[in-house]
Write a protein that holds these residues in place. Structure first.
Motif, PDB file in Angstrom:
ATOM      1  N   ARG A   1      33.626 -28.941   5.785  1.00 22.07           N
ATOM      2  CA  ARG A   1      33.336 -27.520   5.936  1.00 22.07           C
ATOM      3  C   ARG A   1      32.308 -27.151   4.867  1.00 22.07           C
ATOM      4  O   ARG A   1      32.313 -27.727   3.792  1.00 22.07           O
ATOM      5  CB  ARG A   1      34.603 -26.703   5.741  1.00 22.07           C
ATOM      6  CG  ARG A   1      35.696 -27.085   6.749  1.00 22.07           C
ATOM      7  CD  ARG A   1      36.900 -26.206   6.622  1.00 22.07           C
ATOM      8  NE  ARG A   1      36.537 -24.796   6.710  1.00 22.07           N
ATOM      9  CZ  ARG A   1      36.148 -24.191   7.836  1.00 22.07           C
ATOM     10  NH1 ARG A   1      36.075 -24.868   8.945  1.00 22.07           N
ATOM     11  NH2 ARG A   1      35.851 -22.919   7.837  1.00 22.07           N
TER      12      ARG A   1
ATOM     13  N   ASP B   1      33.398 -21.945   4.504  1.00 26.37           N
ATOM     14  CA  ASP B   1      34.422 -21.401   3.603  1.00 26.37           C
ATOM     15  C   ASP B   1      33.702 -20.581   2.541  1.00 26.37           C
ATOM     16  O   ASP B   1      32.696 -21.034   1.991  1.00 26.37           O
ATOM     17  CB  ASP B   1      35.205 -22.525   2.916  1.00 26.37           C
ATOM     18  CG  ASP B   1      36.170 -23.216   3.877  1.00 26.37           C
ATOM     19  OD1 ASP B   1      36.452 -22.655   4.948  1.00 26.37           O
ATOM     20  OD2 ASP B   1      36.627 -24.323   3.542  1.00 26.37           O
TER      21      ASP B   1
ATOM     22  N   ARG C   1      39.346 -18.087   5.998  1.00 32.06           N
ATOM     23  CA  ARG C   1      38.347 -18.987   5.411  1.00 32.06           C
ATOM     24  C   ARG C   1      37.645 -18.346   4.213  1.00 32.06           C
ATOM     25  O   ARG C   1      36.589 -18.778   3.768  1.00 32.06           O
ATOM     26  CB  ARG C   1      37.318 -19.384   6.473  1.00 32.06           C
ATOM     27  CG  ARG C   1      37.968 -20.056   7.686  1.00 32.06           C
ATOM     28  CD  ARG C   1      36.961 -20.776   8.526  1.00 32.06           C
ATOM     29  NE  ARG C   1      35.854 -19.923   8.933  1.00 32.06           N
ATOM     30  CZ  ARG C   1      35.871 -19.131  10.006  1.00 32.06           C
ATOM     31  NH1 ARG C   1      36.938 -19.078  10.772  1.00 32.06           N
ATOM     32  NH2 ARG C   1      34.829 -18.407  10.310  1.00 32.06           N
TER      33      ARG C   1
ATOM     34  N   ARG D   1      30.830 -25.092   1.945  1.00 31.83           N
ATOM     35  CA  ARG D   1      31.383 -24.175   0.942  1.00 31.83           C
ATOM     36  C   ARG D   1      30.256 -23.348   0.330  1.00 31.83           C
ATOM     37  O   ARG D   1      29.387 -23.884  -0.353  1.00 31.83           O
ATOM     38  CB  ARG D   1      32.088 -24.966  -0.154  1.00 31.83           C
ATOM     39  CG  ARG D   1      33.432 -25.520   0.287  1.00 31.83           C
ATOM     40  CD  ARG D   1      34.043 -26.308  -0.830  1.00 31.83           C
ATOM     41  NE  ARG D   1      35.480 -26.388  -0.706  1.00 31.83           N
ATOM     42  CZ  ARG D   1      36.303 -26.560  -1.735  1.00 31.83           C
ATOM     43  NH1 ARG D   1      35.840 -26.664  -2.970  1.00 31.83           N
ATOM     44  NH2 ARG D   1      37.599 -26.626  -1.548  1.00 31.83           N
TER      45      ARG D   1
END
Ligand code: 6PG
Length: 245
Positions: free
Chosen positions: A43, A72, A107, A45
């Motif tokens: 994911r 995220d 998230r 960041r």
């Protein structure tokens, strides 16, 4: 528009353009990071900031489309106020991005959760360390006229900290109590975007890009692998001559 790396440390780019063009470029940077993360089954960041950079850039992220599902969200700094307070960086992002885009709050990782600042700092560091290889993929920072980034001010006693997150008890910019990521952590990000708008940022940008400058923003620029400065024409008004022109 001006883009130049000629007189600077490698990895530093300056882009000068209208704010709406810059915000569209930032949206593309986020998408690049998302595509890379997806290809690695990760994911993306992203760490964001408060202030005018949030006002101008976060609304553009509402156009991320399906890519948003792979992001995220963390913060570079936060004010120690309830998440519903008008001064909260979380609240600002919620109003400008999460709510209008329908971005899932599952998230989103706020820094301040009402415990002591020290405890919030410990908790956030633990969260960031859950991905040990590279805690953040893309960092978005604003710039104060005094050369601060996040809540790392020229007078901060924590500029040398080797922690990831530090409490701030006497911020010169109100409110005084805050949390901030450290230079040590920010410098690990593979790409840092620093955005500044308006003539009040011109002098400090000129200073920060001059050799030997010790301001927090200059320290980060000198340590980071890749920094892109997104400036409007007023903020770019006092860049060292060869940097732009
Ligand atoms: C904060 C910010 C802070 C901000 C700069 C620039 O929460 O106060 O994260 O670091 O980005 O102070 O703010 P402006 O762009 O509004 O001047």
């Amino acid at each position: 528009m001006c883009q130049s790396r000629s007189n600077m440390k490698s990895g530093v780019s300056i882009i000068v353009d209208a704010i709406d063009v810059l915000s569209a470029m930032f949206l593309r940077e986020v998408d690049v990071v998302v595509q890379r993360a997806k290809s690695e089954n990760e994911r993306a960041r992203l760490a964001i900031s408060g202030g005018s950079v949030a006002d101008h850039f976060l609304p553009a992220l509402c156009r991320l489309g399906d890519s948003a599902e792979h992001v995220d969200v963390f913060w570079c700094d936060e004010r120690a106020v309830p998440l519903t307070d008008p001064q909260s960086n979380y609240r600002q992002a919620k109003e400008l991005w999460f709510d209008p885009a329908g971005f899932s709050l599952a998230r989103v990782f706020p820094m301040f959760h009402g415990a002591s600042l020290e405890q919030c700092a410990i908790d956030y560091e633990r969260l960031l360390r859950q991905r040990p290889s590279q805690p953040l993929d893309l960092v978005l920072l604003g710039l104060g006229p005094d050369g601060h980034i996040a809540s790392l001010f020229p007078t901060s006693s924590t500029l040398e900290s080797t922690r990831f997150v530090e409490p701030v008890y006497q911020s010169p910019k109100p409110p005084p109590e805050r949390l901030t990521l450290t230079l040590d952590l920010l410098a690990q990000a593979p790409h840092i975007v620093i955005a500044a708008f308006g003539a009040s940022k011109a002098a400090v940008l000129g200073e920060a890009l001059t050799e030997g400058c010790d301001l927090p923003v200059a320290r980060l620029i000198n340590r980071a692998a890749k920094v892109t400065l997104f400036l409007d024409p007023a903020a770019a008004g006092k860049l060292p001559a060869p940097a732009c022109g």
